[in-house]
Design a protein around this motif. Structure first.
Motif, mmCIF file in Angstrom:
data_model
loop_
_atom_site.group_PDB
_atom_site.id
_atom_site.type_symbol
_atom_site.label_atom_id
_atom_site.label_comp_id
_atom_site.label_asym_id
_atom_site.label_seq_id
_atom_site.Cartn_x
_atom_site.Cartn_y
_atom_site.Cartn_z
ATOM 1 N N VAL A 165 35.809 33.809 42.952
ATOM 2 C CA VAL A 165 36.681 33.840 44.130
ATOM 3 C C VAL A 165 38.057 33.283 43.767
ATOM 4 C CG1 VAL A 165 37.070 32.861 46.416
ATOM 5 C CG2 VAL A 165 34.806 33.728 45.811
ATOM 6 N N GLY A 166 38.079 32.154 43.065
ATOM 7 C CA GLY A 166 39.359 31.572 42.655
ATOM 8 C C GLY A 166 40.141 32.495 41.745
ATOM 9 N N ARG A 167 39.448 33.155 40.842
ATOM 10 C CA ARG A 167 40.121 34.033 39.883
ATOM 11 C C ARG A 167 40.711 35.264 40.567
ATOM 12 N NH1 ARG A 167 39.709 34.141 34.244
ATOM 13 N NH2 ARG A 167 40.349 36.117 33.297
ATOM 14 N N THR A 168 39.965 35.837 41.499
ATOM 15 C CA THR A 168 40.421 37.068 42.156
ATOM 16 C C THR A 168 41.506 36.816 43.196
ATOM 17 O OG1 THR A 168 38.576 36.907 43.716
ATOM 18 C CG2 THR A 168 38.248 38.290 41.775
ATOM 19 N N THR A 169 41.587 35.576 43.689
ATOM 20 C CA THR A 169 42.595 35.284 44.723
ATOM 21 C C THR A 169 43.768 34.492 44.172
ATOM 22 O OG1 THR A 169 41.421 33.264 45.394
ATOM 23 C CG2 THR A 169 40.878 35.303 46.565
ATOM 24 N N SER A 170 43.795 34.247 42.865
ATOM 25 C CA SER A 170 44.849 33.404 42.298
ATOM 26 C C SER A 170 46.230 34.002 42.498
ATOM 27 C CB SER A 170 44.583 33.157 40.806
ATOM 28 O OG SER A 170 44.571 34.385 40.100
ATOM 29 N N ARG A 171 46.339 35.311 42.407
ATOM 30 C CA ARG A 171 47.651 35.947 42.574
ATOM 31 C C ARG A 171 48.152 35.749 43.990
ATOM 32 N NH1 ARG A 171 48.210 42.003 40.584
ATOM 33 N NH2 ARG A 171 47.644 40.871 38.681
#
Length: 277
Positions: free
Chosen positions: A71-77
């Motif tokens: 979740v953190g990786r996919t929403t970092s942008r």
């Protein structure tokens, strides 16, 4: 209660452990430690298997941590890309500095802090920490966490021999002296030890009292003087925050007393340090 006992004594207990540990890693409102301890208490009487409790708890924790990382990786942008100078971006940069300094140990330590594990796994994903490195440290964190709370349940099983489930499901445990366990372990024990040693420390040049607290003192920060034992209602997170805040308050009061002029010929002087983890 009988239904809960039957469930936690059946093979379905292992699925419950996996699902609760997974959910707690994503949303810190599910009492995964309580469920693991409950299963371990029952394992002490032979209702469940200790190795399977450890295994399923670790598996559930790792699955939840990896989903949080994803979740953190996919929403970092979205989190930092829209405003590189904004509050979220500054927070992520600070988190990146901590992770760079403390490495995977931050993940291991955070696994034991409700809410902390979610924050760290989300941050590691958002900061795009290498997945292989994350998985390695997360395995250490999950296995140690599962083993630790299983041991608590097994060792404490005898203390709840007559009626184990109600006390464990509530998540509230007491010390042998009758204090709420988190407050007794995290604060009162250190408070008592300091009092016993203080007369021996004061005459020694350079003597120091070091209090180890944590950022947990900001969690629902309050000392419930009217209900220190949490007898009216219990929150394991609130009890933890209270115990850590008590560490900080004790440290400041001790410093005030040690540096204030004493009555008579005696002058109390000392040094106090607070470590905020």
């Amino acid at each position: 209660m009988d239904t809960a006992m039957d469930l936690m004594s059946s093979p379905w207990a292992y699925l419950v452990i996996v699902l609760v540990a997974l959910a707690d890693a994503l949303a810190p409102v599910v009492p995964s430690e309580t469920v693991v301890i409950t299963a371990a208490v029952l394992a002490a009487s032979g209702s469940t298997s200790v190795p399977l409790v450890v295994l399923t708890a670790a598996v559930g924790a790792m699955l939840g941590d990896h989903l949080s990382y994803l979740v953190g990786r996919t929403t970092s942008r979205w989190t930092t890309g829209r405003d590189s100078a904004g509050r979220r971006a500054r927070t992520m940069r600070r988190a990146g500095s901590v992770l760079a300094e403390r490495g995977g140990m931050a993940l291991v330590v955070a696994r034991y802090v409700p809410g902390g594990r979610t924050a760290v796994t989300l941050a590691m994903g958002a900061l795009r920490q290498p997945l292989a490195r994350f998985t390695g440290w997360d395995a250490i964190a999950a296995i140690s966490w599962a083993g630790y709370f299983t041991v608590i349940g097994v060792v404490g099983g005898s203390a709840f021999a007559e009626d184990p489930l109600p006390a464990v499901l509530l998540g509230k445990q007491m010390t042998r002296d009758g204090f709420e366990r988190q407050f007794g372990t995290n604060h009162l024990g250190h408070f008592a030890l300091t009092g016993l040693l203080l007369d021996q420390l004061l005459p020694l040049p350079g003597s120091r009292v070091v209090t180890v607290s944590s950022t947990g003192h900001r969690i629902r920060a309050a000392i419930h003087f009217d209900d220190v034992q949490w007898e009216r209602s219990y929150s394991r997170t609130g009890a933890y925050g209270q115990s850590k805040l008590a560490n900080v308050m004790f440290s400041y009061e001790l410093q005030r007393r040690l540096t204030a002029p004493a009555s008579g010929d005696r002058h109390a002087a000392g040094d106090m340090a607070v470590i905020d983890r």
